[in-house]
Design an enzyme around this catalytic site. Structure first.
Site, short mmCIF file in Angstrom:
data_model
loop_
_atom_site.label_atom_id
_atom_site.label_comp_id
_atom_site.label_asym_id
_atom_site.label_seq_id
_atom_site.Cartn_x
_atom_site.Cartn_y
_atom_site.Cartn_z
CB CYS A 1 -0.75 0.08 1.26
SG CYS A 1 -1.83 -1.69 1.36
NE ARG B 1 4.21 1.74 -2.06
CZ ARG B 1 5.13 1.78 -1.43
NH1 ARG B 1 6.33 2.49 -2.06
NH2 ARG B 1 5.24 0.90 -0.45
CD1 TRP C 1 -2.30 -4.57 -4.84
CD2 TRP C 1 -1.99 -6.01 -3.05
NE1 TRP C 1 -2.12 -5.67 -5.37
CE2 TRP C 1 -1.69 -6.62 -4.36
CE3 TRP C 1 -1.90 -6.62 -1.97
CZ2 TRP C 1 -1.51 -7.91 -4.46
CZ3 TRP C 1 -1.45 -8.06 -2.18
CH2 TRP C 1 -1.42 -8.58 -3.35
CG ASN D 1 2.49 -0.25 3.48
OD1 ASN D 1 2.39 -1.62 3.53
ND2 ASN D 1 3.48 0.15 3.12
N GLY D 2 0.65 -2.77 5.54
CA GLY D 2 1.27 -3.91 6.24
C GLY D 2 0.12 -4.96 6.82
CD GLU E 1 12.22 -10.43 -17.07
OE1 GLU E 1 11.95 -11.41 -16.20
OE2 GLU E 1 11.82 -9.29 -17.24
CE LYS F 1 8.19 -7.67 -17.52
NZ LYS F 1 9.63 -8.16 -16.57
CD GLU G 1 5.57 -9.18 -14.77
OE1 GLU G 1 5.93 -8.97 -13.63
OE2 GLU G 1 6.34 -8.50 -15.50
CG HIS H 1 11.98 -34.39 -22.63
ND1 HIS H 1 12.12 -35.62 -22.71
CD2 HIS H 1 13.08 -33.52 -22.79
CE1 HIS H 1 13.31 -35.94 -23.11
NE2 HIS H 1 14.13 -34.77 -23.33
CE LYS I 1 8.74 -1.39 -10.28
NZ LYS I 1 9.13 -2.15 -11.28
C1 G6P Z 1 7.03 -7.82 -8.08
C2 G6P Z 1 7.19 -6.95 -9.19
C3 G6P Z 1 8.32 -7.38 -10.21
C4 G6P Z 1 9.79 -7.74 -9.40
C5 G6P Z 1 9.39 -8.56 -8.19
C6 G6P Z 1 10.46 -8.55 -7.33
O1 G6P Z 1 6.52 -9.00 -8.57
O2 G6P Z 1 5.78 -6.90 -9.97
O3 G6P Z 1 8.46 -6.50 -11.19
O4 G6P Z 1 10.55 -8.40 -10.31
O5 G6P Z 1 8.31 -7.93 -7.44
O6 G6P Z 1 10.81 -7.18 -6.71
P1 G6P Z 1 12.27 -6.70 -6.33
O7 G6P Z 1 12.15 -5.39 -5.88
O8 G6P Z 1 12.87 -7.54 -5.03
O9 G6P Z 1 13.28 -6.94 -7.41
#
Ligand code: G6P
Length: 617
Positions: A10, A35, A83, A107-108, A490, A494, A497, A513, A612
């Site tokens: 949050c 975030r 969130w 937040n938490g 990766e 992407k 996501e 396989h 984020k």
């Molecule tokens: C979330 C974000 C990702 C990120 C991951 C790890 O899932 O959406 O983009 O790779 O956290 O975050 P960090 O800040 O530890 O790289």
């Protein structure tokens, strides 16, 4: 007081000034939108010493619309983006939560909220939400009813909380006071001139100040117009330094770009350069690149354990290939949420390395804290945020210079992590006897990287044309071999996501396989095919796809000898040294997911359900 699970999805903003702070709070919330959140709210103390509460499920713009219909003003206020954890996203579960004259944002996660709730129900409190947070505001209210000031009540209440929190609290009865506390979730105080602020992230306040106090675990602070009083977890008043953050460019501004993600993709040549700056000489990685302590520790390293989450985990997977190849040092890579919950066997001389954009990810931080008890040689973090928890708690840190990353899907943070990891791997290989000419070859390639990065971003229009083939599809497969396999992972991450298309990545050799059973004309197969020693093997794997009618999209350099033909689209990329391929081939895959998302009309910068900074455990 028992703690600590780190959670910080949050966003919190608070302000106390001699002017109406409503717009400061809203601008702060807009700057925290990156975030990820599902509702927003604000509460101000007006001139009549009344709380003015406005909340809304949805975006900050929805909250603004509500404020437009029903305006509020005040010189003291708190605001929040939520969130959802406990209770669905809804108006009534949004923060701030109110009890009598007191309002609170949190937040938490409060882990003992059930016990607290039962006790407060017994005292006659009624609950308006399903949240854990609401217990805290009633608890503080019950303590002020016993005659405590707001500061005393927050101090006493936080001593009872189990879990993680950053909170901001105001009382309409004390219009000159903003109280905040943190344990397990970040909180900063922004220092102004006869006005002061709080926020989860300094970026939320960059429009009003560049001076910040970073609260420590267990701190409670009273913020007034004149100053700030901070009390540590033992209740002792302490002096915390004021940090001046440099101006930098304003990351919260999209500039000429349509999305932050797009801006961040195109910033990569510049930030890659910044990550290399001052760290490489003509032929060598400079000793100052990793710092004096690192130079002492690296010769002792016999093994490396890398721990991270999400995209940062993929960066770790790439580094494993480099470390074992160049340094001959065994390396294991594991996601933080797994390693922290299993028994691990630690060999003497193992360096514990975390990788994180934010430096606040719950599981990564918990894994680091645990590692300290497990006999590792030392801990090191590769991180993008100075002063973050991972940086503060690791013995060594190597900063990426990506600048703030706003798009939820990580782009420039990833490629700068790879650059920092490459410096680390070269330094470790050197400490382990890598010949000077090999180092010179790798460093020589790094000098070419910013320019090559520019060339790869130049693939934008070509990739855009390719993206049309994906927009109507429901599934995709990404293939790579060797060090390109994590890049395929990766690329798939992407795409899923931000476009919500199901995407999986496989090492190409694993195709037969299992995943080959899925391949048909409706499942595009993306191939990362640099011109390395695995190329011929990769080509055989691709024949297997073609033979099943699968449509191939191959990212390859002209040297690789691919040609477009029916069922095979070759996206020709510039030729580049092998050591840079994973960094560079990431770029067209980022562009692919971006353009597919544009075609699908999804929320590129804030994809649904994702955040984020840090997932809840
Ligand atoms: C979330 C974000 C990702 C990120 C991951 C790890 O899932 O959406 O983009 O790779 O956290 O975050 P960090 O800040 O530890 O790289």
């Amino acid at each position: 007081m028992k703690i600590k699970k780190e959670v910080n999805m949050c966003g919190i903003v608070g302000a106390l000034a001699q002017r109406n702070v409503n717009e400061i709070l809203l601008e702060g919330l807009r700057r925290l939108e990156y975030r990820g959140y599902d509702s927003a709210g604000v509460c101000l103390v007006d001139g009549e010493q009344q709380l003015q509460l406005r909340k809304s499920q949805g975006k900050v713009a929805d909250l603004e619309a509500r404020l437009h219909d029903n305006p509020a003003a005040g010189r003291l206020g708190i605001a929040h983006t939520r969130w959802a954890t406990h209770g669905v996203p809804s108006d009534h579960n949004s923060h701030p939560h109110v009890s009598g004259q007191i309002a609170l944002v949190h937040n938490g996660i409060i882990e003992n909220y059930r016990d607290l709730r039962a006790r407060l129900l017994g005292l006659g409190y009624e609950f308006a939400s399903d949240t854990d947070t609401e217990t805290v505001v009633h608890l503080i209210h019950s303590l002020t009813n016993e005659g405590m000031t707001l500061l005393e009540a927050v101090t006493a209440a936080t001593a009872e909380l189990e879990g993680a929190y950053a909170i901001g609290v105001i009382s309409a009865d004390e219009p000159q006071t903003l109280v905040c506390a943190r344990s397990g979730s970040p909180l900063v105080i922004g220092v102004g001139i006869e006005e002061n602020f709080i926020a989860s992230d300094p970026m939320a306040l960059r429009q009003v100040t560049d001076r910040f106090v970073f609260l420590e675990e267990g701190d409670v602070a009273q913020v007034s117009l004149e100053g700030i009083a901070v009390f540590d977890q033992h209740g002792e008043e302490v002096s915390r330094p004021v940090h001046k953050l440099d101006g930098g460019h304003d990351a919260a501004d999209k500039g000429r770009y349509r999305h932050f993600m797009q801006k961040e993709i195109f910033e990569q040549p510049e930030v890659v350069k910044a990550t290399l700056a001052g760290r490489i000489g003509a032929h060598t990685v400079l000793p100052e690149a990793l710092g004096a302590r690192a130079n002492e520790i690296l010769p002792e390293v016999k093994q490396v354990q890398i721990v991270a989450c999400g995209t940062s985990y993929h960066a770790g997977l790439v580094a494993r290939y480099w470390l074992e190849d160049w340094a001959g040092i065994p390396c294991a890579v594991e996601v933080a949420s797994e390693i922290r919950y299993r028994k691990t066997a630690v060999r003497p001389g193992t360096l514990f390395v975390t990788i994180s954009q934010s430096g606040e990810t719950a599981d990564t931080l918990a894994a680091l804290r645990q590692a300290k008890e497990l006999g590792y040689l030392a801990s090191m973090t590769i991180c993008n945020v100075p002063n973050s928890s991972l940086v503060r708690e690791s013995e060594l840190s190597l900063m990426t210079e990506a600048g703030p990353e706003i798009g939820v899907a990580s782009t420039k943070a990833f490629t700068t992590q790879l650059v920092a990891l490459q410096l680390f791997c070269i330094a470790l290989a050197k400490a382990n006897g890598m010949p000077a000419d090999k180092e010179a070859e790798l460093v020589g390639a790094l000098h070419q990287l910013p320019e090559l990065m520019e060339d790869f971003t130049g693939l934008d229009q070509l990739v855009k044309a390719t993206s049309e083939a994906f927009a109507e599809k429901h599934h995709t497969l990404f293939l790579g071999r060797g060090v390109e396999y994590p890049i395929a992972l990766e690329g798939a991450l992407k795409l899923k996501e931000i476009s919500y298309i199901h995407a999986e990545a496989y090492p190409a050799g694993e195709l037969k396989h299992g995943p080959l059973a899925l391949v048909d004309a409706d499942m595009p197969v993306v191939v990362v095919a640099p011109n390395n020693e695995l190329l011929e093997k990769l080509k055989s794997n691709l024949q297997e796809v073609r033979a099943r009618g699968g449509e191939l999209f191959v990212f390859a350099s002209p040297r690789a000898g691919f040609a477009s033909e029916p069922g095979v689209t070759v996206v020709e990329v510039p030729d580049a040294p092998d050591s840079l391929a994973p960094i560079l081939y990431t770029v067209p895959l980022q562009l692919l997911s971006y353009h597919v998302a544009l075609l699908k009309g999804t929320d590129v910068d804030q994809p649904r359900n994702l955040a984020k900074s840090v997932t809840v455990e």
